[in-house]
Every structure is written in C-alpha cells, then in structure tokens.
Design a protein around this motif. Sequence first.
Motif, PDB file in Angstrom:
ATOM      1  N   GLU A   3      57.099  22.565  82.837  1.00 45.24           N
ATOM      2  CA  GLU A   3      56.175  21.936  83.767  1.00 45.24           C
ATOM      3  C   GLU A   3      56.909  21.107  84.802  1.00 45.24           C
ATOM      4  O   GLU A   3      56.600  21.157  85.992  1.00 45.24           O
ATOM      5  CB  GLU A   3      55.208  21.024  83.004  1.00 45.24           C
ATOM      6  N   ILE A   4      57.871  20.368  84.326  1.00 43.81           N
ATOM      7  CA  ILE A   4      58.470  19.393  85.238  1.00 43.81           C
ATOM      8  C   ILE A   4      59.513  20.027  86.143  1.00 43.81           C
ATOM      9  O   ILE A   4      59.722  19.588  87.262  1.00 43.81           O
ATOM     10  CB  ILE A   4      59.053  18.205  84.448  1.00 43.81           C
ATOM     11  N   TYR A  48      58.727  25.447  86.974  1.00 44.97           N
ATOM     12  CA  TYR A  48      57.712  25.968  87.884  1.00 44.97           C
ATOM     13  C   TYR A  48      57.439  25.025  89.050  1.00 44.97           C
ATOM     14  O   TYR A  48      56.464  25.198  89.761  1.00 44.97           O
ATOM     15  CB  TYR A  48      56.423  26.276  87.116  1.00 44.97           C
ATOM     16  N   ASN A  49      58.299  24.063  89.221  1.00 45.50           N
ATOM     17  CA  ASN A  49      58.137  23.185  90.379  1.00 45.50           C
ATOM     18  C   ASN A  49      58.444  23.962  91.646  1.00 45.50           C
ATOM     19  O   ASN A  49      59.441  24.675  91.748  1.00 45.50           O
ATOM     20  CB  ASN A  49      59.105  22.002  90.232  1.00 45.50           C
ATOM     21  N   LYS A  50      57.557  23.835  92.620  1.00 41.98           N
ATOM     22  CA  LYS A  50      57.690  24.671  93.821  1.00 41.98           C
ATOM     23  C   LYS A  50      58.988  24.373  94.576  1.00 41.98           C
ATOM     24  O   LYS A  50      59.650  25.293  95.079  1.00 41.98           O
ATOM     25  CB  LYS A  50      56.482  24.422  94.728  1.00 41.98           C
ATOM     26  N   ILE A  51      59.357  23.137  94.621  1.00 44.64           N
ATOM     27  CA  ILE A  51      60.586  22.791  95.348  1.00 44.64           C
ATOM     28  C   ILE A  51      61.789  23.408  94.653  1.00 44.64           C
ATOM     29  O   ILE A  51      62.683  23.963  95.284  1.00 44.64           O
ATOM     30  CB  ILE A  51      60.739  21.263  95.445  1.00 44.64           C
TER      31      ILE A  51
END
Lengths: 194, 373
Positions: free
Chosen positions: B189-190, B193-196
Amino acid sequence: MGNYLRNIWETITTMLTGMRVTFQHLWLIRRNNVTLQYPEERWPRPERDIGFDHSNYNVIRSRLHVDIDDCIGCLKCERACPVDCIKIDTVKVPNRGEDIHSIGHTGITANGTKKAMVVSRFDIDMSECCYCNLCVYPCPEECIYMTGGPNSEKHEIDYEFSQYDRNDLIFRFAKKVSDEEIESATSISSERES
Amino acid sequence: MGIVKGDQMVLNIGPQHPSTHGVLRLKVVTDGEIVSDIEPIIGYLHRCFEKHCENSTYEQVIPFTDRCDYIASMNNNFGYVVAMEKLMEIKVPDRVEYIRIIMAELNRIASHLLALGVYGLDVGAFTPFLYMFRDRERILDIFELTCGARLLYNYMWVGGVSHDLPVGFVETVYGFLDYFEPKLKEYNEILTYNKIFIERTADVGVLPPEVAISYGVSGPNLRGSGVKWDLRKDEPYSIYERFDFDVPIGEGTVGTTGDCWDRFYVRMLEMTESAKILRQALKDLPQDGDVHQAIPKKIRPPKGSIYQRTESPRGDLAYYIISDGSPQPYRLKMRSPAFTALSVLNEISRGWMLSDVIAILGSLDIVLGEIDR
Ligand code: SF4
Ligand code: SF4
C-alpha cells in the motif's frame, strides 16, 4: 487530457492510502513504538538458557575473556583464529603441575590438568577480533570464552565496551611478570629439583 | 569509455555516495541530463578474500564468507558449506538441513527487506524504509538469539551448525511470521502501488531476458525479466526439493516486463514464498538430532575440485574450491551474483536520465562487499 487527469487522481488516492498507513502508526505510537532511548534504556539481551547440556555453548558474542589460571598454554585458540589476534608466549616449567608462588602460577587447572607451561603473555587485540567465536571451541580447558555465555554469573555482559585509546583494546590476560622473574622462578625450581 | 564529445560531460558518482550502496564509483558520461555511457569502477572494498582463503584452514574461511555479502551472511555460509560437504561427501543430519533452510530463508527475507527499503529511499520514499528496517530488526533478533551475532554469524559449519536452536525458537519464528505476513500488504500500500513510485520505476531500465542471460544476470533480477529460473527449484541443493513454493517472475504488471518495478515486485513476492518455505520447514523440523554430530574433527578434503551453485538473495552464488589434500584450500573462487548484475548497468541505463540511473542501480540490489570481495 483524460489520461492526465487520471494520473493526478491516482497520485492523490495512492498517496492518501500511504498516508493512512503512516497515520495508523501515528495513532498507535505508544503501542508500536520500537525506538529505544538508548543510553537510558537498553535492549534486553536474549535469554541465554538454551536448554542443552553443552557447557561450551556460548550464545552472546561480546568480549573475550580468559581464565588465565586455567590456561595450559596449548596454543589451540591461537591457531584457530583467522585474523591472528591472539598472541601467546609460554615458558616451560621444570615440574609439571607445581605451583610457582613467586610469579603467582598455579600448577593445576580447574579441570585437574597439570600445567606444563607458564603463560607469560596472553594478549587478545579486540580491535582486530572479528567475533567469529572460532577460538572458543577448541580450548581443552574451556577457559577462553565470550563474556555473557555460560559464565555470565562471573561477568557482567559487556557489549558496549569502548576505549579512548586503541591500545586499551588489547586485553592482556597473563599475569604481569617480567621475563627475568619467570626465568629466575623456573630456574630456582629446577635447581631445587636437581 | 569512448571519446567525450564537446557537449558531453563526465560526472563522477561516488565512491562515497548514499545511492551507490557501498563504495562504488560510477563514471557517467552525460549529455545534458541524458546518460550516454556508464563505467562502474569497483575495487574500493577489495579485501583479498580469495587470497586470504588460500592461507586459512577450511574452518577459517567461513568468517570470511560472512563478510562478502554482509547483508545475507547466512546464505553465503550456506553456499560454502554445501560445496564443502559435497567435496568431502558428508551426510548431514536432517535437523541440521532444516535449521539451515530456516536460517537461509529468514536471511533472504531480511536481505530483501533491506533491498526494498533502501530502494524506496533511492527514489525518494523515506517512510517504507523505516518500516522495513523495523521488521528486519526482528529477524536479526532471532539470529542473535540463536548464535549471538546480529550480522556476521559464522553459524553454518561444514557438517553442522555452530549452535543448536534455543528453546522457544520455533514459536519465536512463528510469531515473527504471523507479524510479518500482514505487513507485506502494508508495504504494498505504502510503496508498491504508489503512483509516484510507479512513475519513477515502471518502464525504466528495461532488462530484456536475452540481455540478462547473455550477461549472466541471475536471481531476482533475472526473474524480474520473466525468466523462471531459480536454483532452489531447478537444481535443488540441500533439501529444497521437499518444499512446495512458487518462483515468482516479472510480468510487466504496470509497465514492460523487466523494468525496475518488476525487479522490485519480484522481491516482494519472494518474501511471501520464503515465508511459505519457513512455515513448512518449521512444521517438519525434526525434534532430535545432534547438530555437531557430522562435523569432522579435521577438515581435510580429498584431492579434487568442486563447483557448487546456490541461490542467494542476489542470485546464483557459487564456490569453486580446489583442494590439494591439505587443510587449506589450494584455490577458492567465489562467483558473485552482484558482480554480473552490476555489469549490466551500462547496457540498460544508456539513454535514461541521471536520476533514473539511481533508480536502476537500486533495483539491481548490489552489495559491494560481494563484488569486490
Ligand atoms: S573470536 Fe575469532 S577473531 Fe576473535 S580472537 Fe577468537 S578466533 Fe580470533
Ligand atoms: S586453547 Fe585454552 S588452554 Fe589452550 S592456550 Fe588457548 S586459552 Fe589456553
């Protein structure tokens, strides 16, 4: 344009997901705290009762100690060391197993072995030691060990020993006697023998 | 490195730079922000490992193997002892085999946690690093409980292990697994899959499978390119054939197969697989058996040589040992997976921006101690 907006949207949502995780940690800071205020608090050393009857089992590796009265000067530990940081000198005694009081040499070890050598020098340079524990196992008298092991009642667990001078990290375990003293002591006893 | 043209500039990264994961110097030829050539310069951490071994007895080599790949020392010990046991034809007790597997897989998780956490740091995410380090610490505590050392263990010996497991070890590891497995979701989550993070890593530094194979890249880097090759599965050593686990490969989920994100994600999946192996090993761990029983009094292998490969967290770690019948190896060569991974850096980072080179280098997960030896 649609792609551009979607990217922005995904960035914001995934960032918020990450924020949620971090904030969960923030709320539970008392319970999930893992940082230790080091000099005031200390990490407990792991339980050393390993439940087996091996006297040479030694779990903590903090600092080497030698019970010099038990050392017979067999050099096994010196040979086992991969970095050669143990330095031992020995002088032969004329009578095996006899005490030589003038230099504080006891003739018989705790295991009952008669000593044939006076250990005149037993230096361990702890700044060179790589804490591999290899010297502990071959010792026939079990007198070289890491403090905190099975002999922990004899020694404080000393895992943060530090010195201002590097020379102070050379631990000299042999009793301080000069070469002449040893020479005269061993020759006196050999004269008495003859 | 060719001739530097008028509008190009040579830039040195390192030898001391937080993003080079050790003392590595990168000589980068840049054209503006675009990298046109990279020459990695190694050797700053050279400690004569192989030459040292020729002057040490076989037991004394083990502390030196610890210091090669200092992130995954157990796996380094493992490779060496497996090679030695094959050379000397020692049969080790089952309990020892299981203990070794447990230690090796725990260390694989620890190593991947460090790799992934530091990778987050490389591309600018600080928090995941702290979380992963916190969990890695628990594994180190387990090691300390077992053998007294936190990083350089000298734990696996030829024919056995140095300490038997402490009382309550199995429960401790089960406790760790119960704690750890939900954490993987948190990491995903962190960070994953973070967009950045995806923008920084997806499609960046694509390593095609043919290039990977021709350079001899192995381990998670090779699997990230979609090649299903894991020595634990394909050439089982020790008792790996008894365990049921998958070999995760990169599939180009968010970009192209073989990009930085794939290499990252393969490691994430591998931690799940390691946890799976750990659970099976803990279940089957034989209760009795002396861990010192098969240790030879004097290690004096017969004349001959052995080449043994094992799967370390970085890939195909191999030892080539030539014995001349004396208590010291005649020659000992270590095949380092991180070395081949570093050699592919120039190939895959040409044409990318300077900041992407840091991302590519981080995704290869190199350890300089093992490259320089
Ligand atoms: S622990 Fe290892 S390096 Fe240190 S004195 Fe003993 S054998 Fe030598
Ligand atoms: S192995 Fe033990 S008895 Fe022999 S020299 Fe070393 S400390 Fe002394």
